[in-house]
Motif scaffolding. Sequence first.
Motif, PDB file in Angstrom:
ATOM      1  N   ILE A 170       0.561  -1.402  -0.185  1.00 19.37           N
ATOM      2  CA  ILE A 170       0.173  -0.043  -0.212  1.00 19.37           C
ATOM      3  C   ILE A 170       0.808   1.338   0.338  1.00 19.37           C
ATOM      4  CG2 ILE A 170      -1.957   1.284   1.025  1.00 19.37           C
ATOM      5  CD1 ILE A 170      -2.186  -1.475   0.419  1.00 19.37           C
ATOM      6  N   CYS A 171       1.848   1.149   0.561  1.00 18.68           N
ATOM      7  CA  CYS A 171       3.444   2.345   0.137  1.00 18.68           C
ATOM      8  C   CYS A 171       4.010   1.801   0.153  1.00 18.68           C
ATOM      9  CB  CYS A 171       2.714   3.257   2.001  1.00 18.68           C
ATOM     10  SG  CYS A 171       1.270   3.844   2.744  1.00 18.68           S
ATOM     11  N   VAL A 197      10.049  -0.845  -1.895  1.00 17.66           N
ATOM     12  CA  VAL A 197      11.319  -1.052  -1.942  1.00 17.66           C
ATOM     13  C   VAL A 197      11.906  -0.692  -1.034  1.00 17.66           C
ATOM     14  CG1 VAL A 197      13.409  -0.566  -3.293  1.00 17.66           C
ATOM     15  CG2 VAL A 197      10.870  -1.142  -4.381  1.00 17.66           C
ATOM     16  N   VAL A 202      -8.053   2.458  16.159  1.00 20.72           N
ATOM     17  CA  VAL A 202      -8.011   4.056  17.255  1.00 20.72           C
ATOM     18  C   VAL A 202      -7.368   4.846  17.219  1.00 20.72           C
ATOM     19  CG1 VAL A 202      -7.587   4.266  19.836  1.00 20.72           C
ATOM     20  CG2 VAL A 202      -8.275   1.521  19.005  1.00 20.72           C
ATOM     21  N   VAL A 235      -6.054   8.861  18.250  1.00 22.40           N
ATOM     22  CA  VAL A 235      -6.066   9.015  19.617  1.00 22.40           C
ATOM     23  C   VAL A 235      -6.435  10.286  19.199  1.00 22.40           C
ATOM     24  CG1 VAL A 235      -4.123  10.031  20.960  1.00 22.40           C
ATOM     25  CG2 VAL A 235      -4.326   7.301  20.140  1.00 22.40           C
ATOM     26  N   GLU A 268      -0.212  17.064  13.756  1.00 24.29           N
ATOM     27  CA  GLU A 268      -1.889  15.847  14.617  1.00 24.29           C
ATOM     28  C   GLU A 268      -0.498  16.033  16.334  1.00 24.29           C
ATOM     29  OE1 GLU A 268      -3.757  14.297  14.116  1.00 24.29           O
ATOM     30  OE2 GLU A 268      -3.886  12.172  14.228  1.00 24.29           O
ATOM     31  N   LYS A 317      -0.883   7.688  -5.705  1.00 23.68           N
ATOM     32  CA  LYS A 317      -0.774   6.621  -6.398  1.00 23.68           C
ATOM     33  C   LYS A 317      -1.258   5.526  -6.965  1.00 23.68           C
ATOM     34  CE  LYS A 317       1.058   2.557  -3.834  1.00 23.68           C
ATOM     35  NZ  LYS A 317       0.499   1.112  -3.388  1.00 23.68           N
ATOM     36  N   TRP A 343       3.108  -0.935  -8.601  1.00 25.18           N
ATOM     37  CA  TRP A 343       2.882   0.196  -8.512  1.00 25.18           C
ATOM     38  C   TRP A 343       3.493   1.536  -8.387  1.00 25.18           C
ATOM     39  CZ3 TRP A 343       6.353   2.836  -5.869  1.00 25.18           C
ATOM     40  CH2 TRP A 343       6.772   2.920  -4.547  1.00 25.18           C
ATOM     41  N   TYR A 391       3.644   5.407  -7.911  1.00 26.87           N
ATOM     42  CA  TYR A 391       3.069   7.175  -7.803  1.00 26.87           C
ATOM     43  C   TYR A 391       3.871   7.955  -8.419  1.00 26.87           C
ATOM     44  CZ  TYR A 391       7.229   7.586  -3.912  1.00 26.87           C
ATOM     45  OH  TYR A 391       8.168   7.685  -3.364  1.00 26.87           O
ATOM     46  N   LEU A 408      -4.367   9.776  -0.252  1.00 30.12           N
ATOM     47  CA  LEU A 408      -3.274   9.054   0.336  1.00 30.12           C
ATOM     48  C   LEU A 408      -3.167  10.356   2.059  1.00 30.12           C
ATOM     49  CD1 LEU A 408      -1.488   7.199   0.285  1.00 30.12           C
ATOM     50  CD2 LEU A 408       0.088   8.942  -0.281  1.00 30.12           C
ATOM     51  N   ASN A 456      -0.560  11.018   9.233  1.00 39.31           N
ATOM     52  CA  ASN A 456       1.057  11.081   8.815  1.00 39.31           C
ATOM     53  C   ASN A 456       1.599  11.584   7.298  1.00 39.31           C
ATOM     54  OD1 ASN A 456       1.522   9.389  11.216  1.00 39.31           O
ATOM     55  ND2 ASN A 456       3.813   8.957  10.800  1.00 39.31           N
ATOM     56  N   TYR A 457       0.621  11.480   6.485  1.00 33.14           N
ATOM     57  CA  TYR A 457       0.990  12.097   4.983  1.00 33.14           C
ATOM     58  C   TYR A 457       0.308  12.898   4.655  1.00 33.14           C
ATOM     59  CZ  TYR A 457       2.703   6.867   4.955  1.00 33.14           C
ATOM     60  OH  TYR A 457       3.262   5.784   4.558  1.00 33.14           O
ATOM     61  N   SER A 474       8.365   9.737  14.411  1.00 33.47           N
ATOM     62  CA  SER A 474       7.625   9.820  13.647  1.00 33.47           C
ATOM     63  C   SER A 474       8.944  10.796  12.758  1.00 33.47           C
ATOM     64  CB  SER A 474       6.267  10.001  13.022  1.00 33.47           C
ATOM     65  OG  SER A 474       6.951  11.957  13.389  1.00 33.47           O
ATOM     66  N   SER A 475       9.010   9.662  11.436  1.00 31.01           N
ATOM     67  CA  SER A 475       9.717  10.284  10.260  1.00 31.01           C
ATOM     68  C   SER A 475       9.648  11.994  10.113  1.00 31.01           C
ATOM     69  CB  SER A 475       9.155  10.150   8.828  1.00 31.01           C
ATOM     70  OG  SER A 475       8.064  10.536   8.297  1.00 31.01           O
ATOM     71  N   VAL A 483      11.602   3.647   5.045  1.00 28.37           N
ATOM     72  CA  VAL A 483      11.288   2.675   6.325  1.00 28.37           C
ATOM     73  C   VAL A 483      12.819   2.066   6.857  1.00 28.37           C
ATOM     74  CG1 VAL A 483      11.104   0.510   6.639  1.00 28.37           C
ATOM     75  CG2 VAL A 483       9.148   2.124   4.807  1.00 28.37           C
TER      76      VAL A 483
HETATM   77  C1  LIG Z   1       2.992   5.627  -1.346  1.00 32.02           C
HETATM   78  C2  LIG Z   1       4.087   5.608  -0.300  1.00 32.02           C
HETATM   79  C3  LIG Z   1       5.608   4.892  -0.971  1.00 32.02           C
HETATM   80  C4  LIG Z   1       6.175   4.672  -0.632  1.00 32.02           C
HETATM   81  N1  LIG Z   1       7.301   3.939  -0.449  1.00 32.02           N
HETATM   82  C5  LIG Z   1       8.453   3.861   0.100  1.00 32.02           C
HETATM   83  C6  LIG Z   1       9.216   2.973  -0.163  1.00 32.02           C
HETATM   84  O1  LIG Z   1       9.551   2.200  -1.069  1.00 32.02           O
HETATM   85  N2  LIG Z   1      10.404   2.764   0.685  1.00 32.02           N
HETATM   86  C7  LIG Z   1      10.616   3.638   1.356  1.00 32.02           C
HETATM   87  O2  LIG Z   1      11.228   3.494   2.604  1.00 32.02           O
HETATM   88  N3  LIG Z   1       9.795   4.558   2.239  1.00 32.02           N
HETATM   89  C8  LIG Z   1       8.754   4.186   0.881  1.00 32.02           C
HETATM   90  N4  LIG Z   1       7.547   5.299   1.940  1.00 32.02           N
HETATM   91  C9  LIG Z   1       7.242   6.057   3.174  1.00 32.02           C
HETATM   92  C10 LIG Z   1       7.812   5.591   4.154  1.00 32.02           C
HETATM   93  O3  LIG Z   1       6.405   4.343   4.200  1.00 32.02           O
HETATM   94  C11 LIG Z   1       7.811   6.184   5.244  1.00 32.02           C
HETATM   95  O4  LIG Z   1       8.687   7.353   4.981  1.00 32.02           O
HETATM   96  C12 LIG Z   1       6.930   5.328   6.168  1.00 32.02           C
HETATM   97  O5  LIG Z   1       6.303   5.024   6.308  1.00 32.02           O
HETATM   98  C13 LIG Z   1       7.183   6.466   7.453  1.00 32.02           C
HETATM   99  O6  LIG Z   1       6.913   5.971   9.090  1.00 32.02           O
HETATM  100  P1  LIG Z   1       6.712   6.767  10.275  1.00 32.02           P
HETATM  101  O7  LIG Z   1       6.485   5.978  11.188  1.00 32.02           O
HETATM  102  O8  LIG Z   1       7.170   8.091   9.973  1.00 32.02           O
HETATM  103  O9  LIG Z   1       4.383   6.961   9.897  1.00 32.02           O
HETATM  104  P2  LIG Z   1       3.461   5.745   8.999  1.00 32.02           P
HETATM  105  O10 LIG Z   1       4.230   4.152   8.939  1.00 32.02           O
HETATM  106  O11 LIG Z   1       2.718   6.505   7.962  1.00 32.02           O
HETATM  107  O12 LIG Z   1       3.302   5.718  10.729  1.00 32.02           O
HETATM  108  C14 LIG Z   1       2.663   6.255  11.664  1.00 32.02           C
HETATM  109  C15 LIG Z   1       0.975   5.557  12.063  1.00 32.02           C
HETATM  110  O13 LIG Z   1       0.877   6.295  13.109  1.00 32.02           O
HETATM  111  C16 LIG Z   1      -0.594   6.274  12.693  1.00 32.02           C
HETATM  112  N5  LIG Z   1      -1.502   7.808  13.655  1.00 32.02           N
HETATM  113  C17 LIG Z   1      -1.161   8.366  12.742  1.00 32.02           C
HETATM  114  N6  LIG Z   1      -1.708   9.767  13.998  1.00 32.02           N
HETATM  115  C18 LIG Z   1      -1.523   8.853  15.336  1.00 32.02           C
HETATM  116  C19 LIG Z   1      -3.168   9.131  15.297  1.00 32.02           C
HETATM  117  N7  LIG Z   1      -3.557  10.450  15.724  1.00 32.02           N
HETATM  118  N8  LIG Z   1      -3.725   7.743  17.038  1.00 32.02           N
HETATM  119  C20 LIG Z   1      -3.829   6.539  16.099  1.00 32.02           C
HETATM  120  N9  LIG Z   1      -2.770   6.562  14.984  1.00 32.02           N
HETATM  121  C21 LIG Z   1      -1.763   7.252  14.419  1.00 32.02           C
HETATM  122  C22 LIG Z   1      -0.881   5.633  11.411  1.00 32.02           C
HETATM  123  O14 LIG Z   1      -1.419   5.178  10.679  1.00 32.02           O
HETATM  124  C23 LIG Z   1       0.737   5.330  11.247  1.00 32.02           C
HETATM  125  O15 LIG Z   1      -0.212   3.789  10.766  1.00 32.02           O
HETATM  126  C24 LIG Z   1       6.137   5.417   0.712  1.00 32.02           C
HETATM  127  C25 LIG Z   1       5.418   6.003   1.340  1.00 32.02           C
HETATM  128  C26 LIG Z   1       4.078   6.179   1.305  1.00 32.02           C
HETATM  129  C27 LIG Z   1       2.606   6.610   1.101  1.00 32.02           C
END
Ligand SMILES: Cc1cc2nc3c(=O)[nH]c(=O)nc-3n(C[C@H](O)[C@H](O)[C@H](O)COP(=O)(O)OP(=O)(O)OC[C@H]3O[C@@H](n4cnc5c(N)ncnc54)[C@H](O)[C@@H]3O)c2cc1C
Length: 445
Positions: A28-29, A32, A210, A212, A232, A258, A331, A333, A374, A380-381, A418-419, A427
């Motif tokens: 979904i996201c 690679v 859930v 928050v 957020e 995407k 996939w 984007y 998205l 987070n996006y 977060s990022s 990732v």
């Molecule tokens: C389409 C797409 C393709 C991508 N491709 C790649 C790739 O190929 N390789 C790569 O390395 N990176 C890729 N990325 C980027 C990568 O996914 C992100 O950089 C990474 O997931 C960020 O991690 P994170 O922990 O900050 O946030 P996330 O992984 O987004 O996790 C945050 C989580 O917190 C939850 N959340 C947020 N606010 C709340 C709240 N108030 N209450 C409860 N839950 C909440 C969200 O639902 C989410 O599940 C891609 C992203 C997208 C969207």
Amino acid sequence: MEVFEAHERAGGGLRSEPLFDSEVVHDICAAVHPMAPVSPFLRTLGLEAHGVRLLHSPAAYAHPLAGGRAAVAWRDLEATCAELGRDGRRWRRLMLPLARRSGDVVDLMLSTQRTPPSPRALAVLAPRLPAHALRAGGGLRTEAARALLTGVAAHGIGPIPSPATAAVALLLGHLAHTTGRPVPEGGSGAVAAVMTARLERLGGRVHTGVRVDDLRDLPARRITMLDVSPRELARIAPLPPGYRRLLARYRYGPGAAKADFPVDGPIPWTDRRLAAAATVHLGGEHGTAAEIARAERETARGARTDRPYIILVDPAAADPSRAVRGRRPVWAYAHVPHGDTRDPVAMIRAAVETHAPGFGDTVLAERGLSAARLGAYNANYVGGDIACGTMSVWQTLARPVPRWNPYRTPLPGTWLCSSATPPGPSVHGMCGYHAATAALAELGR
Ligand SMILES: Cc1cc2nc3c(=O)[nH]c(=O)nc-3n(C[C@H](O)[C@H](O)[C@H](O)COP(=O)(O)OP(=O)(O)OC[C@H]3O[C@@H](n4cnc5c(N)ncnc54)[C@H](O)[C@@H]3O)c2cc1C
């Protein structure tokens, strides 16, 4: 240890699902994982020991050009140089020293950005960064080599040339020839499953579905780790006005839009070498560095372009198990303005068709997610900004606010992980790793 996740399934950017039928699994996201073999956090997680193999396509990435030609970054540096003509020597001079000092370069890029860079990392980066920060394609002369490098720089989602996209180009560019750009066998969801299982073995629990809305609603705890955007954070936390004002200055960047397609065979690329790459970069009408740089600049200033930069992933090129009886997930984007509401399917189909005539005939179904959608899928996006904040030089250092400890919030025991914190998107798990290290240090652990 309790995790509260807004979505119905854990995993954040690491979810994989059968989207159109019960067999073909789509990421979904993230799909690679160039950082998986090099991230200290993911290395300690021991993916392979948990049965998650990281699989490589023969080419790390590739880039179609005009006239049915293509440029290919093979995992093998020499094979790549051999195909780049008079730029072969320059590509080697650019990448080989980075590859030799890869550990130092990665340590710097995945750090908290609060420790002085090692002299060894500086010695390879300092002579290379300026050329690429000032000119798309740096000192490379051939269209093929310039497009290859600019396609990697564009992963930084921002104006090209710039120091931030140049750093991304040097990091991801050299990793293509060292540890590669693997995909986890079976899809990114396998990585999320290992993390969830580890948490549960340690006595933790994940509560899904859930969202928050107010931190004060959560059960009593000593530490709160927030994997949320600065926007957020401001919404759910009772923050003092000064810190709230700093968060309001945080800038979000362009969005991603995407498209997912199950297709009934390999993509019919005109240049068959493109099928050797799980990742393909497309951009502009002729795929040139100048066109990609222009599209990225326009997108960053909020203008729509019909020929945006696109990343396409065909995981079955690395992991044949992803193709089920010939049907495989594709996939892609496109970079689009922040919050853009356009469905990208037609635009992406047309871009692929230019370099793979007949692609449309292989498409069995399609789903488009605009940047706006998205953003609604994952808080987070913001506006579809999958980097959770612009990656300018300033904001790379000052994510989310200009503080020595960027993970600490003014609320006792409450940390941002977060990022939107260093080292930023992708990732690698290092934002959480650094935030947890800081939180444990405060507890005296
Ligand atoms: C389409 C797409 C393709 C991508 N491709 C790649 C790739 O190929 N390789 C790569 O390395 N990176 C890729 N990325 C980027 C990568 O996914 C992100 O950089 C990474 O997931 C960020 O991690 P994170 O922990 O900050 O946030 P996330 O992984 O987004 O996790 C945050 C989580 O917190 C939850 N959340 C947020 N606010 C709340 C709240 N108030 N209450 C409860 N839950 C909440 C969200 O639902 C989410 O599940 C891609 C992203 C997208 C969207």
